[in-house]
Design an enzyme around this catalytic site. Structure first.
Site, PDB file in Angstrom:
ATOM      1  N   ALA A   5      27.444   9.054  76.703  1.00  0.00           N
ATOM      2  CA  ALA A   5      27.986   7.933  75.939  1.00  0.00           C
ATOM      3  C   ALA A   5      29.001   7.148  76.773  1.00  0.00           C
ATOM      4  O   ALA A   5      28.894   5.923  76.926  1.00  0.00           O
ATOM      5  CB  ALA A   5      28.656   8.469  74.668  1.00  0.00           C
ATOM      6  N   GLN A  13      28.624   8.623  61.762  1.00  0.00           N
ATOM      7  CA  GLN A  13      28.269   9.804  60.962  1.00  0.00           C
ATOM      8  C   GLN A  13      29.330  10.884  61.157  1.00  0.00           C
ATOM      9  O   GLN A  13      29.287  11.913  60.509  1.00  0.00           O
ATOM     10  CB  GLN A  13      26.931  10.360  61.436  1.00  0.00           C
ATOM     11  N   ASN A  14      30.235  10.649  62.097  1.00  0.00           N
ATOM     12  CA  ASN A  14      31.210  11.689  62.438  1.00  0.00           C
ATOM     13  C   ASN A  14      32.342  11.749  61.418  1.00  0.00           C
ATOM     14  O   ASN A  14      32.739  10.736  60.848  1.00  0.00           O
ATOM     15  CB  ASN A  14      31.769  11.444  63.836  1.00  0.00           C
ATOM     16  N   GLY A  74      24.506   8.787  70.624  1.00  0.00           N
ATOM     17  CA  GLY A  74      24.703  10.225  70.424  1.00  0.00           C
ATOM     18  C   GLY A  74      24.357  10.769  69.066  1.00  0.00           C
ATOM     19  O   GLY A  74      25.131  11.545  68.515  1.00  0.00           O
ATOM     20  N   THR A  75      23.202  10.348  68.533  1.00  0.00           N
ATOM     21  CA  THR A  75      22.743  10.991  67.301  1.00  0.00           C
ATOM     22  C   THR A  75      21.302  11.443  67.461  1.00  0.00           C
ATOM     23  O   THR A  75      20.496  10.740  68.083  1.00  0.00           O
ATOM     24  CB  THR A  75      22.887  10.079  66.058  1.00  0.00           C
ATOM     25  N   CYS A 134      46.369  18.604  39.127  1.00  0.00           N
ATOM     26  CA  CYS A 134      45.713  18.933  37.850  1.00  0.00           C
ATOM     27  C   CYS A 134      45.259  20.393  37.813  1.00  0.00           C
ATOM     28  O   CYS A 134      44.766  20.865  36.789  1.00  0.00           O
ATOM     29  CB  CYS A 134      44.535  17.989  37.580  1.00  0.00           C
ATOM     30  N   HIS A 177      29.626   9.883  56.445  1.00  0.00           N
ATOM     31  CA  HIS A 177      29.660  11.280  55.987  1.00  0.00           C
ATOM     32  C   HIS A 177      31.049  11.747  55.587  1.00  0.00           C
ATOM     33  O   HIS A 177      31.290  12.944  55.504  1.00  0.00           O
ATOM     34  CB  HIS A 177      29.099  12.203  57.081  1.00  0.00           C
ATOM     35  N   ASN A 184      21.727   8.036  74.631  1.00  0.00           N
ATOM     36  CA  ASN A 184      21.626   9.460  74.316  1.00  0.00           C
ATOM     37  C   ASN A 184      21.290  10.215  75.595  1.00  0.00           C
ATOM     38  O   ASN A 184      20.655   9.664  76.490  1.00  0.00           O
ATOM     39  CB  ASN A 184      20.527   9.696  73.260  1.00  0.00           C
TER      40      ASN A 184
HETATM   41  P1  OAD Z   1      23.382  16.134  66.349  1.00  0.00           P
HETATM   42  O1  OAD Z   1      24.095  17.341  66.822  1.00  0.00           O
HETATM   43  O2  OAD Z   1      22.218  16.330  65.453  1.00  0.00           O
HETATM   44  O3  OAD Z   1      22.886  15.275  67.599  1.00  0.00           O
HETATM   45  C1  OAD Z   1      23.757  14.956  68.662  1.00  0.00           C
HETATM   46  C2  OAD Z   1      23.029  14.049  69.619  1.00  0.00           C
HETATM   47  O4  OAD Z   1      23.952  13.640  70.615  1.00  0.00           O
HETATM   48  C3  OAD Z   1      21.828  14.662  70.334  1.00  0.00           C
HETATM   49  O5  OAD Z   1      20.720  13.783  70.250  1.00  0.00           O
HETATM   50  C4  OAD Z   1      22.301  14.814  71.788  1.00  0.00           C
HETATM   51  O6  OAD Z   1      21.254  14.628  72.734  1.00  0.00           O
HETATM   52  C5  OAD Z   1      23.315  13.682  71.884  1.00  0.00           C
HETATM   53  N1  OAD Z   1      24.396  13.890  72.859  1.00  0.00           N
HETATM   54  C6  OAD Z   1      25.074  15.033  73.134  1.00  0.00           C
HETATM   55  N2  OAD Z   1      26.047  14.823  74.034  1.00  0.00           N
HETATM   56  C7  OAD Z   1      25.999  13.511  74.356  1.00  0.00           C
HETATM   57  C8  OAD Z   1      26.740  12.674  75.226  1.00  0.00           C
HETATM   58  N3  OAD Z   1      27.743  13.143  75.962  1.00  0.00           N
HETATM   59  N4  OAD Z   1      26.409  11.366  75.298  1.00  0.00           N
HETATM   60  C9  OAD Z   1      25.380  10.860  74.562  1.00  0.00           C
HETATM   61  N5  OAD Z   1      24.649  11.599  73.719  1.00  0.00           N
HETATM   62  C10 OAD Z   1      24.935  12.910  73.604  1.00  0.00           C
HETATM   63  O7  OAD Z   1      24.501  15.187  65.674  1.00  0.00           O
HETATM   64  P2  OAD Z   1      24.304  13.985  64.634  1.00  0.00           P
HETATM   65  O8  OAD Z   1      23.025  13.289  64.860  1.00  0.00           O
HETATM   66  O9  OAD Z   1      25.544  13.187  64.691  1.00  0.00           O
HETATM   67  O10 OAD Z   1      26.909  15.924  59.044  1.00  0.00           O
HETATM   68  O11 OAD Z   1      24.250  14.772  63.273  1.00  0.00           O
HETATM   69  C11 OAD Z   1      24.136  14.087  62.047  1.00  0.00           C
HETATM   70  C12 OAD Z   1      24.854  14.818  60.943  1.00  0.00           C
HETATM   71  O12 OAD Z   1      24.344  16.144  60.822  1.00  0.00           O
HETATM   72  C13 OAD Z   1      26.342  14.993  61.188  1.00  0.00           C
HETATM   73  O13 OAD Z   1      27.088  13.880  60.781  1.00  0.00           O
HETATM   74  C14 OAD Z   1      26.692  16.217  60.422  1.00  0.00           C
HETATM   75  C15 OAD Z   1      25.457  17.057  60.639  1.00  0.00           C
HETATM   76  O14 OAD Z   1      25.158  17.974  59.629  1.00  0.00           O
HETATM   77  C16 OAD Z   1      28.168  16.148  58.525  1.00  0.00           C
HETATM   78  O15 OAD Z   1      29.081  16.533  59.185  1.00  0.00           O
HETATM   79  C17 OAD Z   1      28.330  15.860  57.106  1.00  0.00           C
END
Ligand code: OAD
Length: 244
Positions: free
Chosen positions: A228, A100-101, A184-185, A147, A118, A210
């Site tokens: 991670a 998603q990154n 990490g999501t 353009c 994304h 996570n």
């Molecule tokens: P979030 O910021 O929502 O969640 C990050 C997750 O990573 C959380 O559950 C944390 O507990 C976990 N975390 C943090 N540090 C960590 C580590 N060192 N090791 C393991 N886990 C860790 O991020 P996403 O779920 O990726 O969209 O967010 C999804 C989307 O929302 C993104 O792609 C972005 C955002 O709006 C766009 O950029 C288009």
């Protein structure tokens, strides 16, 4: 279920692994996550910087924001987690990465067969011509297409639909996997919550890495609490896993 699975679990048995990654893997590169403490969207209002409406209103302001992000990310390095995934991909070439990154860290760590759900900070798109090109200039030489139209970052902003072809490719990839590892999501953005359901449907094992429990933790065969990098190292080395 976790303990039975742990007893039988041998990472060496799996060859078609799909890694599904979110901001947590890049947190160890120094890139802030989106939600939670220090989260990006606690600091910036997406309606000002990360949606089509904001861009239509003030493209220069939205570009300024994205150029700052490009500069910041370019000064960070891939984290241990990115590098371990690349190592595993070398050992097991059918390994795939769905992220998603938008930061490009998996590519910088040398990963291949990557699906970016994304989009990317490192691509620009002409909304009029529909052309997409890689662009690593900091700052951009021009924010306009030949353009005359404003280029926009090739990112799935809030309120944008996911590219259906890319989404279908991601689903097809998981349907061919023998192990899913989600890292990490927060699983709050579509389709992150659906991903473990695909693994359940296929009856393949799934692992969530996570720092904390998420809304979807219960859908995984194993939950590994902690960072991670640390947990990927344990998996790779087959050390004892801190199962919750
Ligand atoms: P979030 O910021 O929502 O969640 C990050 C997750 O990573 C959380 O559950 C944390 O507990 C976990 N975390 C943090 N540090 C960590 C580590 N060192 N090791 C393991 N886990 C860790 O991020 P996403 O779920 O990726 O969209 O967010 C999804 C989307 O929302 C993104 O792609 C972005 C955002 O709006 C766009 O950029 C288009």
């Amino acid at each position: 279920m976790g303990s039975t699975f742990q007893a039988n679990f041998d990472f060496n048995d799996y060859h078609r692994i799909v890694f599904f990654t979110g901001a947590g893997i890049s947190a160890e590169s120094g890139i802030p996550t989106y939600r939670g403490k220090g989260g990006f969207w606690n600091q910036y209002d997406y309606e000002e910087y990360a949606c089509q409406r904001a861009f239509d209103r003030d493209p220069e302001k939205v570009w300024e924001f994205h150029e700052q992000r490009r500069k910041f990310v370019s000064e960070c390095e891939p984290a241990p987690g990115h590098r371990i995934i690349t190592e595993i991909q070398h050992l097991k070439p059918a390994t795939r990465v769905i992220t998603q990154n938008i930061d490009g860290m998996h590519q910088r760590a040398g990963s291949v067969h990557l699906i970016e759900l994304h989009g990317s900070l490192w691509r620009v798109r002409c909304p009029r011509e529909g052309t997409i090109s890689e662009n690593f200039e900091i700052p951009l030489r021009t924010r306009r297409c030949t353009c005359g139209e404003y280029l926009r970052p090739d990112i799935v902003w809030f309120e944008d639909a996911l590219d259906e072809e890319i989404l279908n490719k991601a689903i097809a990839t998981i349907l061919k996997a023998d192990l899913l590892i989600t890292i990490g999501t927060s699983a709050t953005v579509f389709p992150a919550a659906e991903i473990p359901l695909l693994a359940l449907r296929r009856r393949i094992p799934s692992i969530e890495i996570n720092l904390e429990e998420t809304e979807t933790s219960r859908l995984y065969t194993l939950s590994l609490r902690g960072s991670a990098g640390q947990n990927l190292r344990l998996l790779r080395d087959q050390s004892s896993l801190p199962i919750v």
